[in-house]
Design a protein around this motif. Structure first.
Motif, PDB file in Angstrom:
ATOM      1  N   ALA A 226     -15.118 -17.836 -80.989  1.00  0.00           N
ATOM      2  CA  ALA A 226     -15.979 -18.339 -79.918  1.00  0.00           C
ATOM      3  C   ALA A 226     -16.920 -17.240 -79.444  1.00  0.00           C
ATOM      4  O   ALA A 226     -18.111 -17.464 -79.230  1.00  0.00           O
ATOM      5  N   GLY A 237     -24.017 -21.226 -76.302  1.00  0.00           N
ATOM      6  CA  GLY A 237     -22.662 -21.675 -75.978  1.00  0.00           C
ATOM      7  C   GLY A 237     -21.661 -20.966 -76.868  1.00  0.00           C
ATOM      8  O   GLY A 237     -22.005 -20.088 -77.654  1.00  0.00           O
ATOM      9  N   TYR A 238     -20.420 -21.360 -76.762  1.00  0.00           N
ATOM     10  CA  TYR A 238     -19.379 -20.682 -77.516  1.00  0.00           C
ATOM     11  C   TYR A 238     -18.468 -21.656 -78.255  1.00  0.00           C
ATOM     12  O   TYR A 238     -17.682 -21.279 -79.099  1.00  0.00           O
ATOM     13  N   TRP A 239     -18.572 -22.913 -77.905  1.00  0.00           N
ATOM     14  CA  TRP A 239     -17.647 -23.880 -78.507  1.00  0.00           C
ATOM     15  C   TRP A 239     -18.382 -25.211 -78.601  1.00  0.00           C
ATOM     16  O   TRP A 239     -18.888 -25.717 -77.599  1.00  0.00           O
ATOM     17  N   GLY A 240     -18.468 -25.798 -79.784  1.00  0.00           N
ATOM     18  CA  GLY A 240     -19.286 -26.996 -79.943  1.00  0.00           C
ATOM     19  C   GLY A 240     -18.509 -28.252 -80.287  1.00  0.00           C
ATOM     20  O   GLY A 240     -19.097 -29.268 -80.596  1.00  0.00           O
ATOM     21  N   ASP A 242     -17.036 -28.981 -82.861  1.00  0.00           N
ATOM     22  CA  ASP A 242     -17.299 -29.370 -84.232  1.00  0.00           C
ATOM     23  C   ASP A 242     -15.965 -29.599 -84.941  1.00  0.00           C
ATOM     24  O   ASP A 242     -14.968 -28.983 -84.587  1.00  0.00           O
ATOM     25  N   GLU A 245     -14.151 -26.475 -85.772  1.00  0.00           N
ATOM     26  CA  GLU A 245     -13.524 -25.804 -84.635  1.00  0.00           C
ATOM     27  C   GLU A 245     -12.279 -26.569 -84.204  1.00  0.00           C
ATOM     28  O   GLU A 245     -11.229 -25.986 -83.938  1.00  0.00           O
ATOM     29  N   GLY A 386     -19.382 -37.014 -79.311  1.00  0.00           N
ATOM     30  CA  GLY A 386     -19.871 -35.645 -79.180  1.00  0.00           C
ATOM     31  C   GLY A 386     -19.107 -34.860 -78.142  1.00  0.00           C
ATOM     32  O   GLY A 386     -18.090 -35.311 -77.621  1.00  0.00           O
ATOM     33  N   PRO A 387     -19.595 -33.676 -77.826  1.00  0.00           N
ATOM     34  CA  PRO A 387     -18.929 -32.808 -76.852  1.00  0.00           C
ATOM     35  C   PRO A 387     -18.600 -33.502 -75.530  1.00  0.00           C
ATOM     36  O   PRO A 387     -17.540 -33.211 -74.969  1.00  0.00           O
TER      37      PRO A 387
ATOM     38  N   SER B  31     -20.651 -40.592 -75.094  1.00  0.00           N
ATOM     39  CA  SER B  31     -21.147 -39.733 -76.162  1.00  0.00           C
ATOM     40  C   SER B  31     -21.055 -40.325 -77.558  1.00  0.00           C
ATOM     41  O   SER B  31     -21.364 -39.649 -78.516  1.00  0.00           O
ATOM     42  N   GLU B 108     -29.885 -36.792 -83.688  1.00  0.00           N
ATOM     43  CA  GLU B 108     -29.149 -37.650 -82.792  1.00  0.00           C
ATOM     44  C   GLU B 108     -30.039 -37.981 -81.603  1.00  0.00           C
ATOM     45  O   GLU B 108     -30.715 -37.108 -81.060  1.00  0.00           O
ATOM     46  N   LYS B 120     -31.001 -33.926 -80.407  1.00  0.00           N
ATOM     47  CA  LYS B 120     -30.199 -32.982 -81.180  1.00  0.00           C
ATOM     48  C   LYS B 120     -30.728 -32.971 -82.599  1.00  0.00           C
ATOM     49  O   LYS B 120     -31.036 -34.027 -83.144  1.00  0.00           O
ATOM     50  N   GLY B 141     -29.250 -27.235 -74.984  1.00  0.00           N
ATOM     51  CA  GLY B 141     -28.526 -25.988 -74.794  1.00  0.00           C
ATOM     52  C   GLY B 141     -27.043 -26.192 -74.922  1.00  0.00           C
ATOM     53  O   GLY B 141     -26.273 -25.266 -75.000  1.00  0.00           O
ATOM     54  N   LYS B 142     -26.602 -27.423 -74.955  1.00  0.00           N
ATOM     55  CA  LYS B 142     -25.169 -27.683 -75.123  1.00  0.00           C
ATOM     56  C   LYS B 142     -24.874 -27.775 -76.609  1.00  0.00           C
ATOM     57  O   LYS B 142     -23.746 -27.644 -77.026  1.00  0.00           O
ATOM     58  N   ARG B 144     -25.996 -27.126 -80.798  1.00  0.00           N
ATOM     59  CA  ARG B 144     -26.352 -25.991 -81.633  1.00  0.00           C
ATOM     60  C   ARG B 144     -27.851 -25.763 -81.688  1.00  0.00           C
ATOM     61  O   ARG B 144     -28.639 -26.684 -81.581  1.00  0.00           O
ATOM     62  N   SER B 154     -17.828 -20.726 -84.926  1.00  0.00           N
ATOM     63  CA  SER B 154     -16.456 -20.357 -84.626  1.00  0.00           C
ATOM     64  C   SER B 154     -15.514 -21.199 -85.444  1.00  0.00           C
ATOM     65  O   SER B 154     -15.532 -22.407 -85.393  1.00  0.00           O
ATOM     66  N   GLY B 155     -14.727 -20.531 -86.175  1.00  0.00           N
ATOM     67  CA  GLY B 155     -13.708 -21.256 -86.922  1.00  0.00           C
ATOM     68  C   GLY B 155     -14.123 -21.614 -88.314  1.00  0.00           C
ATOM     69  O   GLY B 155     -13.303 -21.678 -89.213  1.00  0.00           O
ATOM     70  N   SER B 156     -15.389 -21.824 -88.513  1.00  0.00           N
ATOM     71  CA  SER B 156     -15.735 -22.481 -89.756  1.00  0.00           C
ATOM     72  C   SER B 156     -15.661 -21.554 -90.947  1.00  0.00           C
ATOM     73  O   SER B 156     -15.117 -21.898 -91.977  1.00  0.00           O
TER      74      SER B 156
END
Lengths: 915, 160
Positions: A226, A237-240, A242, A245, A386-387, B31, B108, B120, B141-142, B144, B154-156
């Motif tokens: 993150a 941001g730091y967490w999407g 996805d 993740e 989504g988020p 969403s 999106e 998006k 901004g929320k 990517r 992160s993570g991927s």
């Protein structure tokens, strides 16, 4: 060279197959001999995979483009560091890394010993290497990392510039170790189920420390990921949320649930089935996550389609899931809890609620991730969420969970004292309310943020208050300063306060999440040099573009001067765009951060006329997330750190698992620190004699035994051995002479000293009409044993009386009574143990297990006296030997390392000559 | 009202379940987005059974000749599909890195008249790297943003 790699992977597959099969056989036949061979095979697997991995490193380092993998992921102009890191930049390499880590962890686990239950360890290793066989099969058949490329290209394709970041080194590695390490607890769950050890303490110890280890790495992988995303990827941001993740979050949530509910099993034998399910689920979810992200079944922005590989993972996942279900169902009986939940205001219930919340979060994450698949399957077409979906569900559940963290220190085992609870709960709750009101008065009107900050304040103050209260209590008790008591408390109760520190870390992270989540300010604007953008009270004055040429890349940066509302300069920021010769480019974010906020600027682009576009974020409090992360790591390490001298537990598992703190408050009788302060001589007798009636049974006995020594007392029948033990164990006063135990005069010390001794003699002092369990309960209460229920479960397990625990002792055979008496010693954990012919009535197996118990007691620094007539058993542990003949000590000498022959000779010489 | 001991945990679980169901339903309604490929979406538009009231997520190839970038307004216009049969898209926000290199994208947003208004924008790059990653951008901004790299997100990267 690549051929050696291919061959070693093939050989590793063969060795892993052999290890899995042989460990399986060893578990089946309970054969240490087979296990020894299998252990060698496991070392061979680890060595071969290490060799293969080193070769891949070498090929990457020397840019051998005849190997497809090297050609696809590196190039000549790539810095050496990234050439090596490209190891896990692609599919084949990352699978090799998986398998390599698993083989190393598997080999370590294969050498773990489980006294009394070796078969469980064998079966677990068999499963671990069976899992490795799966990965090795893929590496050999589907994605061979050493495949050749022909014709050999002059240069390789290079590594994606975005992966060229120092974070690329640490982030995937930690995440991988986390994922892979979950295979070990899973193996232990399987091994325990298969060998009938599920739900036993020996299993708990093994699984808990491995899970904590895996959890630590997964946590660092996730949080560091993150942080990396935030600092490097530049989307503010730091967490999407996805799928990729989420894939790492799912096993993290179940593992976190496990680490809590396992404590209820450890202490009270509860939630056994649930814990096994959680361990299995955690591993299955980490495989499932890998499957999701590699198979391309989700239309994610991450489309790494490789359906062949996906299928392999699918079948593996299906087989593992099915096997887990079948095994758990087959052993369901054994997984029944030993205790009922007594009150909803108790630690056990707290764990239950935390589990419910974590599972609800896991469920939401899984549902949200799979939503497109589910709706497609329902014929609705693919619908993604989504988020907002995840935030909506997970954030309230998460806050409830954090709230629970603040309550947990006040909850007691079994039930909570209402008065005390209110007393200790009130102040932290007040702090929370004051913080919320204060912030509201200061102008913050977002209810979610107020709630979050109030909860964080509550949790932090409640944890601090608990620590302070405990330290003051100790200080009062030991008559020392509070700070000193605090230091000792932290050093001693590492597991407990490590856990609390993890909670502090999480609460601190919530500060950061709340800050960026509720108060982030953002603007995208295009300006000319000389103009300025104002965001969140900061003025970003743009001075123009600069260009810098570096080998292998061109850097364009924008020069910005930032000033605050009062016009004071804050920072100069230079966000960059980096262009690579191959036409790719990447963006380097400029960040100016302090504890209050980050200023985060992205250079989005520019036009020929000089119009430059910036994306600017002001992210309040975000750095607290990383601070919380470090606290969390330190806390976990503290909890994992092996105890110096773990108190006796059900198995010989490592100290981290064993050194459980006294969550009930009130320390156990003797702590290492306190022990160090008392005299080194445990037993000091001078000229002891004992007269019974007219007969002088003992005369002129002088004896000095340092702490931690094992004394073997030999002598013919009627020599007075048992009487000597009765005198030394304060059951019967000497007629003359002086005796000091642990440096104290028994007459002055009284009960506190007696509590530290135990005698195992012909008379077992057990109550025939009470059950085994009740006997232990009675003695445990008399001696004030902590966590009594859980300890009873452990010690009964240790002497294999679990099945008979409810039977009255009068129906027990002599051997079973003896075992129960041994269990009592384990329970009371005395410092000085006298054993009068303890092998009486024990069968071979029980005798062997007594041997291992004695060894363990000795390893814990207990002082032991052993009377025995059997030269076979127990003597190998002795540090000194004493021979008693007709009431006199005729021989005394150090004897460590003596052979049975030597003992026999001394005995025959000394005892025989007198006769 | 006295609730039996056995029923209490059940009741608690029910309360939590109900709360979760509510939260999730809210989350979904906020969403959720229908996901189509651009071909599928265009034929649905033609036959009139595209869910135009809903949020939509459409993936497809970028028509290279259609890309227009208006920096003053931070407005990006392009079309998804193939020349002749394509969906016009407008996106407000910075132009993502590598947009000119990108071949396909996921957008999106909603249909407004004949134009798809995206909030998006996520890219897949034509990369020689297998590891190459889709890039995303967003206005809010929320989501990517202009980096060709969510794979490294992160993570991927760790999962590949």
């Amino acid at each position: 060279m690549p051929e050696i790699g291919t061959i070693s992977l093939a050989a590793a597959l063969a060795a892993a197959l052999y290890a899995a099969a042989t460990f399986g056989m060893a578990a089946w036949r309970r054969s240490e001999e087979l296990a020894r061979r299998a252990r060698w095979a496991s070392v061979a697997v680890a060595a071969l995979e290490t060799l293969a991995s080193l070769i891949l490193f070498y090929l990457l380092g020397t840019s051998d483009f005849s190997v497809r993998y090297v050609a696809e992921y590196t190039s000549r102009n790539l810095p050496p560091f990234y050439r090596l890191v490209a190891f896990w930049g692609g599919q084949a390499g990352s699978l090799l890394l998986w398998s390599w880590i698993l083989s190393l962890l598997g080999a370590v686990a294969a050498y773990q010993r489980f006294p009394g239950q070796p078969a469980m360890g064998f079966a677990a290793s068999s499963v671990a290497f069976a899992v490795d066989v799966f990965f090795l099969l893929i590496l050999n058949a589907v994605t061979p990392p050493f495949a050749r490329l022909s014709p050999v290209p002059p240069d390789g394709a290079g590594l994606n510039p975005l992966l060229q970041n120092p974070g690329m080194f640490i982030h995937p590695l930690t995440l991988y170790v986390g994922y892979v390490a979950f295979a070990i607890p899973f193996s232990f769950a399987f091994g325990a189920l298969a060998t009938g050890n599920a739900g036993r303490p020996v299993w708990v110890q093994a699984v808990r420390s491995w899970t904590l280890f895996a959890w630590l790495f997964l946590t660092v992988g996730i949080v560091y990921g993150a942080q990396w995303a935030y600092v490097e990827l530049g989307w503010g941001g730091y967490w999407g949320w996805d799928p990729v993740e989420n894939a790492s979050l799912m096993p993290w949530l179940t593992a976190t649930a496990f680490l809590h509910s396992i404590m209820a099993q450890e202490r009270r034998g509860m939630y056994k089935a649930w814990n096994v399910i959680l361990v299995a689920l955690t591993f299955l979810l980490s495989i499932f996550g890998t499957y999701l992200t590699r198979s391309g079944i989700l239309s994610s922005v991450h489309a790494f389609q490789d359906s062949a590989l996906g299928q392999w993972f699918f079948y593996f996942l299906a087989a593992a899931t099915l096997a887990s279900i079948v095994l758990i169902a087959a052993r369901w009986q054994q997984l029944q809890g030993e205790q009922e939940l007594e009150s909803y205001a108790s630690k056990e219930a707290g764990f239950l609620f935390s589990n419910l919340l974590l599972m609800a979060m896991a469920f939401a994450v899984i549902l949200g991730t799979l939503y497109p698949l589910i709706t497609r399957w329902l014929g609705q077409g693919e619908i993604t969420v989504g988020p907002p979906f995840f935030n909506q569900v997970v954030v309230p559940l998460g806050l409830a969970l954090v709230l629970l963290m603040g309550l947990c220190p006040f909850l007691g085992w079994r039930r909570t004292n209402g008065g005390q609870f209110k007393e200790s709960f009130l102040a932290p709750a007040l702090v929370g309310v004051v913080v919320a009101v204060g912030l509201a008065l200061a102008g913050i009107r977002i209810p979610g943020a107020l709630v979050a900050f109030a909860i964080v304040a509550f949790v932090l103050s409640s944890l601090a208050a608990e620590l302070w209260r405990e330290a003051s209590r100790q200080a009062l008790k030991n008559g020392e300063g509070v700070l000193r008591a605090l230091g000792r408390l932290l050093a001693r109760e590492r597991r407990r306060y490590g856990g609390h520190l993890v909670h502090v870390g999480v609460a601190v992270m919530i500060i950061g999440m709340t800050g960026i989540g509720f108060f982030q300010v953002h603007a995208t604007q295009s300006v000319q040099a000389g103009q300025a953008i104002t965001v969140g009270g900061y003025r970003f004055a743009y001075n123009g573009l600069l260009e810098k040429r570096q080998p292998g890349r061109d850097v364009v940066m924008a020069d910005l001067e930032v000033s605050d509302r009062q016009g004071r300069p804050v920072a100069s920021l230079r966000p960059e765009k980096v262009f690579y010769p191959d036409g790719q480019n990447s963006t380097e974010v400029a960040i100016h951060g302090n504890l209050a906020r980050d200023l985060y600027v992205i250079l989005a682009g520019w036009q020929a006329d000089g119009t430059t576009t910036f994306q600017i974020y002001v992210n309040p409090l975000v750095q607290w997330m990383w601070i919380g992360e470090y606290l969390l790591v330190v806390g976990t390490l503290l909890a994992l750190w092996p105890g110096r001298r773990p108190r006796l537990q059900g198995s010989g598992a490592d100290g981290a698992a064993a050194g459980s703190g006294g969550d009930d408050g009130g320390p156990a009788p003797a702590w290492p620190e306190e022990r160090a302060e008392v005299a080194e001589l445990m037993v000091e007798a001078r000229d002891l004699s004992k007269r019974i009636g007219e007969r002088l049974i003992l005369q002129g006995i002088s004896l000095q035994v340092p702490r931690g020594q094992f004394v073997a007392l030999l002598g013919p029948n009627g020599a007075g051995k048992s009487t000597l033990l009765r005198v030394l164990s304060l059951l019967s006063p000497p007629s003359a002479g002086t005796l000091r135990i642990a440096g104290q005069d028994p007459l002055e010390a009284g009960d506190s000293l007696r509590r530290r001794l135990a005698l195992l003699s012909h008379n077992t002092f057990l109550y025939g009409d009470l059950s085994a369990r009740e006997n232990l309960y009675l003695y445990g209460r008399l001696y004030g044993v902590e966590n009594l229920q859980a300890r009873i479960v452990q010690v009964l397990e240790r002497v294999h009386l679990t099945l008979f625990q409810m039977d009255p002792v009068r129906v027990f055979s002599r051997g079973m009574q003896q075992r129960l008496a041994i269990a009592r010693i384990l329970l009371l954990s005395p410092d000085l143990v006298f054993l009068d012919e303890p092998y009486t009535g024990l069968d071979l197996e029980a005798a062997a297990s007594l041997n291992s118990i004695l060894a363990e007691l000795k390893a814990q620094g207990k002082t032991l006296f052993l009377i025995t007539h059997s030269f076979e058993a127990g003597l190998e542990l002795a540090d000194q030997v004493a021979v008693l003949v007709r009431g006199r000590l005729v021989y005394q000498a150090p004897s460590s390392g003596w052979s049975v022959e030597q003992y026999r000779n001394v005995y025959l010489q000394k005892a025989g000559s007198v006769k | 009202m006295k609730i039996s001991r056995r029923a209490r945990p059940l009741l608690g679980a029910l309360v939590i379940l109900a709360a979760m169901a509510y939260l999730m339903a809210m989350g979904v309604s906020k969403s959720s987005a229908y996901y189509y490929t651009v071909e599928e979406f265009l034929s649905r538009l033609q036959s009139g059974n595209a869910p135009l009231q809903q949020r939509l997520r459409v993936s497809g190839d970028i028509v290279a000749s259609s890309v227009q970038w208006h920096p003053k307004a931070s407005e990006l216009r392009f079309a998804l599909g193939e020349a002749g049969r394509s969906l016009p898209v407008v996106y407000h926000g910075a132009q993502p890195d590598n947009f000119t290199h990108a071949t396909s994208a996921i957008v999106e947003g909603r249909m407004v008249g004949q134009v798809f208004v995206a909030d998006k924008l996520m890219l897949k790059c034509p990369s020689k790297y297998e590891a190459a990653a889709p890039a995303t951008a967003a206005q809010q901004g929320k989501a990517r943003s202009p980096r060709s790299d969510t794979a490294a997100g992160s993570g991927s990267a760790g999962l590949r």
